[in-house]
Design a protein around this motif. Structure first.
Motif, PDB file in Angstrom:
ATOM      1  N   ASN A 130      26.430  -0.284  -1.297  1.00  0.00           N
ATOM      2  CA  ASN A 130      26.979  -1.579  -0.900  1.00  0.00           C
ATOM      3  C   ASN A 130      26.073  -2.703  -1.369  1.00  0.00           C
ATOM      4  N   VAL A 131      26.464  -3.927  -1.113  1.00  0.00           N
ATOM      5  CA  VAL A 131      25.707  -5.099  -1.549  1.00  0.00           C
ATOM      6  C   VAL A 131      24.337  -5.139  -0.855  1.00  0.00           C
ATOM      7  N   ALA A 132      24.275  -4.733   0.409  1.00  0.00           N
ATOM      8  CA  ALA A 132      22.994  -4.706   1.119  1.00  0.00           C
ATOM      9  C   ALA A 132      22.002  -3.775   0.418  1.00  0.00           C
ATOM     10  N   ASP A 133      22.488  -2.649  -0.081  1.00  0.00           N
ATOM     11  CA  ASP A 133      21.608  -1.721  -0.797  1.00  0.00           C
ATOM     12  C   ASP A 133      21.016  -2.373  -2.044  1.00  0.00           C
ATOM     13  N   ILE A 134      21.814  -3.186  -2.718  1.00  0.00           N
ATOM     14  CA  ILE A 134      21.320  -3.911  -3.894  1.00  0.00           C
ATOM     15  C   ILE A 134      20.204  -4.863  -3.479  1.00  0.00           C
ATOM     16  N   PHE A 135      20.421  -5.595  -2.384  1.00  0.00           N
ATOM     17  CA  PHE A 135      19.400  -6.535  -1.910  1.00  0.00           C
ATOM     18  C   PHE A 135      18.136  -5.812  -1.455  1.00  0.00           C
ATOM     19  N   ILE A 136      18.281  -4.688  -0.792  1.00  0.00           N
ATOM     20  CA  ILE A 136      17.112  -3.918  -0.348  1.00  0.00           C
ATOM     21  C   ILE A 136      16.299  -3.468  -1.564  1.00  0.00           C
ATOM     22  N   PHE A 137      16.983  -2.920  -2.555  1.00  0.00           N
ATOM     23  CA  PHE A 137      16.312  -2.447  -3.763  1.00  0.00           C
ATOM     24  C   PHE A 137      15.650  -3.609  -4.506  1.00  0.00           C
ATOM     25  N   ALA A 138      16.402  -4.701  -4.713  1.00  0.00           N
ATOM     26  CA  ALA A 138      15.850  -5.861  -5.422  1.00  0.00           C
ATOM     27  C   ALA A 138      14.667  -6.465  -4.660  1.00  0.00           C
ATOM     28  N   GLY A 139      14.777  -6.530  -3.343  1.00  0.00           N
ATOM     29  CA  GLY A 139      13.682  -7.068  -2.537  1.00  0.00           C
ATOM     30  C   GLY A 139      12.428  -6.214  -2.618  1.00  0.00           C
ATOM     31  N   ALA A 140      12.600  -4.896  -2.552  1.00  0.00           N
ATOM     32  CA  ALA A 140      11.440  -3.998  -2.640  1.00  0.00           C
ATOM     33  C   ALA A 140      10.772  -4.101  -4.009  1.00  0.00           C
ATOM     34  N   ILE A 141      11.570  -4.116  -5.061  1.00  0.00           N
ATOM     35  CA  ILE A 141      11.013  -4.261  -6.414  1.00  0.00           C
ATOM     36  C   ILE A 141      10.333  -5.622  -6.556  1.00  0.00           C
ATOM     37  N   GLY A 142      10.964  -6.658  -6.017  1.00  0.00           N
ATOM     38  CA  GLY A 142      10.365  -7.993  -6.067  1.00  0.00           C
ATOM     39  C   GLY A 142       9.022  -8.047  -5.364  1.00  0.00           C
ATOM     40  N   LEU A 143       8.905  -7.373  -4.233  1.00  0.00           N
ATOM     41  CA  LEU A 143       7.618  -7.368  -3.522  1.00  0.00           C
ATOM     42  C   LEU A 143       6.544  -6.671  -4.347  1.00  0.00           C
ATOM     43  N   VAL A 144       6.926  -5.632  -5.061  1.00  0.00           N
ATOM     44  CA  VAL A 144       5.957  -4.941  -5.926  1.00  0.00           C
ATOM     45  C   VAL A 144       5.434  -5.889  -7.000  1.00  0.00           C
ATOM     46  N   PHE A 145       6.335  -6.675  -7.584  1.00  0.00           N
ATOM     47  CA  PHE A 145       5.941  -7.524  -8.705  1.00  0.00           C
ATOM     48  C   PHE A 145       5.410  -8.899  -8.307  1.00  0.00           C
ATOM     49  N   PHE A 146       5.850  -9.441  -7.170  1.00  0.00           N
ATOM     50  CA  PHE A 146       5.528 -10.822  -6.858  1.00  0.00           C
ATOM     51  C   PHE A 146       4.481 -11.031  -5.766  1.00  0.00           C
ATOM     52  N   VAL A 147       4.011  -9.977  -5.146  1.00  0.00           N
ATOM     53  CA  VAL A 147       2.938 -10.133  -4.168  1.00  0.00           C
ATOM     54  C   VAL A 147       1.627  -9.864  -4.871  1.00  0.00           C
ATOM     55  N   ASP A 148       0.752 -10.849  -4.836  1.00  0.00           N
ATOM     56  CA  ASP A 148      -0.545 -10.701  -5.482  1.00  0.00           C
ATOM     57  C   ASP A 148      -1.457  -9.833  -4.635  1.00  0.00           C
ATOM     58  N   ASP A 149      -2.228  -8.988  -5.308  1.00  0.00           N
ATOM     59  CA  ASP A 149      -3.230  -8.172  -4.625  1.00  0.00           C
ATOM     60  C   ASP A 149      -4.447  -9.053  -4.365  1.00  0.00           C
ATOM     61  N   PRO A 150      -4.800  -9.297  -3.087  1.00  0.00           N
ATOM     62  CA  PRO A 150      -5.917 -10.205  -2.794  1.00  0.00           C
ATOM     63  C   PRO A 150      -7.239  -9.717  -3.374  1.00  0.00           C
ATOM     64  N   LYS A 151      -7.408  -8.408  -3.524  1.00  0.00           N
ATOM     65  CA  LYS A 151      -8.639  -7.877  -4.100  1.00  0.00           C
ATOM     66  C   LYS A 151      -8.750  -8.263  -5.568  1.00  0.00           C
ATOM     67  N   LYS A 152      -7.642  -8.149  -6.292  1.00  0.00           N
ATOM     68  CA  LYS A 152      -7.637  -8.526  -7.701  1.00  0.00           C
ATOM     69  C   LYS A 152      -7.811 -10.031  -7.851  1.00  0.00           C
ATOM     70  N   ALA A 153      -7.156 -10.787  -6.990  1.00  0.00           N
ATOM     71  CA  ALA A 153      -7.261 -12.244  -7.058  1.00  0.00           C
ATOM     72  C   ALA A 153      -8.690 -12.690  -6.787  1.00  0.00           C
ATOM     73  N   GLY A 154      -9.360 -12.048  -5.832  1.00  0.00           N
ATOM     74  CA  GLY A 154     -10.747 -12.381  -5.523  1.00  0.00           C
ATOM     75  C   GLY A 154     -11.668 -12.075  -6.688  1.00  0.00           C
ATOM     76  N   LYS A 155     -11.470 -10.954  -7.355  1.00  0.00           N
ATOM     77  CA  LYS A 155     -12.284 -10.596  -8.508  1.00  0.00           C
ATOM     78  C   LYS A 155     -12.042 -11.545  -9.676  1.00  0.00           C
ATOM     79  N   ALA A 156     -10.790 -11.933  -9.887  1.00  0.00           N
ATOM     80  CA  ALA A 156     -10.460 -12.844 -10.978  1.00  0.00           C
ATOM     81  C   ALA A 156     -11.105 -14.207 -10.726  1.00  0.00           C
ATOM     82  N   THR A 157     -11.058 -14.664  -9.491  1.00  0.00           N
ATOM     83  CA  THR A 157     -11.672 -15.949  -9.147  1.00  0.00           C
ATOM     84  C   THR A 157     -13.178 -15.899  -9.315  1.00  0.00           C
ATOM     85  N   ALA A 158     -13.775 -14.782  -8.899  1.00  0.00           N
ATOM     86  CA  ALA A 158     -15.224 -14.629  -9.037  1.00  0.00           C
ATOM     87  C   ALA A 158     -15.643 -14.624 -10.495  1.00  0.00           C
ATOM     88  N   LYS A 159     -14.863 -13.996 -11.359  1.00  0.00           N
ATOM     89  CA  LYS A 159     -15.173 -13.958 -12.798  1.00  0.00           C
ATOM     90  C   LYS A 159     -15.062 -15.334 -13.426  1.00  0.00           C
TER      91      LYS A 159
END
Length: 165
Positions: A133-162
């Protein structure tokens, strides 16, 4: 957080409206099959009492409440994560889509006792027996989006330090 709420509300509403139109107004629950653009897009009536691909569909009715509880726990977890984390707009939209889709499927389980599914897609000589159903599409798209669009704070901290060295 306003974007998170609106994305979730839109996902929930679009799923419920699509189910109402296709299953009730177009009478798919009685007809059982409507070929829209065969074989790429078809409407096939489905009642999902389990999880993806019909897993646990033969489980007792109590499993419905376990699945509702699990979905609500995940939704609250994502909600509190979004409130505490400093994430961008795309991550908030992704989280909202995931939560809105999950709550739409929860509403189905509460109202009907199962999740209403109606979308079926096949292609290239492969007959796909599964419906979603349409909800399944949103669940899948949302989960994939979180994988790609949430920054890892550990990586961000290292990048800032560099950058500051």
């Amino acid at each position: 957080m306003r974007i998170f709420y609106w994305a979730g509300f839109a996902a929930f509403l679009l799923d419920q409206i699509s189910k109402y139109i296709v299953i009730h107004l177009m009478d798919l629950s009685r007809i059982r099959a409507i070929d829209v653009m065969p074989p790429i897009l078809n409407f096939r009536y489905g009642e999902n009492r389990g999880i993806n691909f019909g897993i646990l569909s033969d489980a007792p009715d109590a499993s419905r409440w376990v699945l509702i509880g699990l979905a609500l726990v995940i939704c609250f977890g994502v909600y509190f994560w979004m409130r505490r984390a400093k994430v961008g707009v795309l991550a908030q939209i992704s989280a909202g889509l995931l939560v809105g889709g999950a709550l739409a499927n929860v509403a189905d389980r509460v109202i009907y006792g199962y999740v209403l599914d109606f979308l079926n897609m096949s292609c290239c000589g492969i007959n796909n027996p599964f419906v979603f159903n349409v909800a399944d599409i949103f669940i899948f798209a949302g989960a994939i989006g979180l994988v790609f669009f949430v920054d890892d704070p550990k990586k961000a901290g290292k990048a800032t330090a560099k950058k500051h060295k």
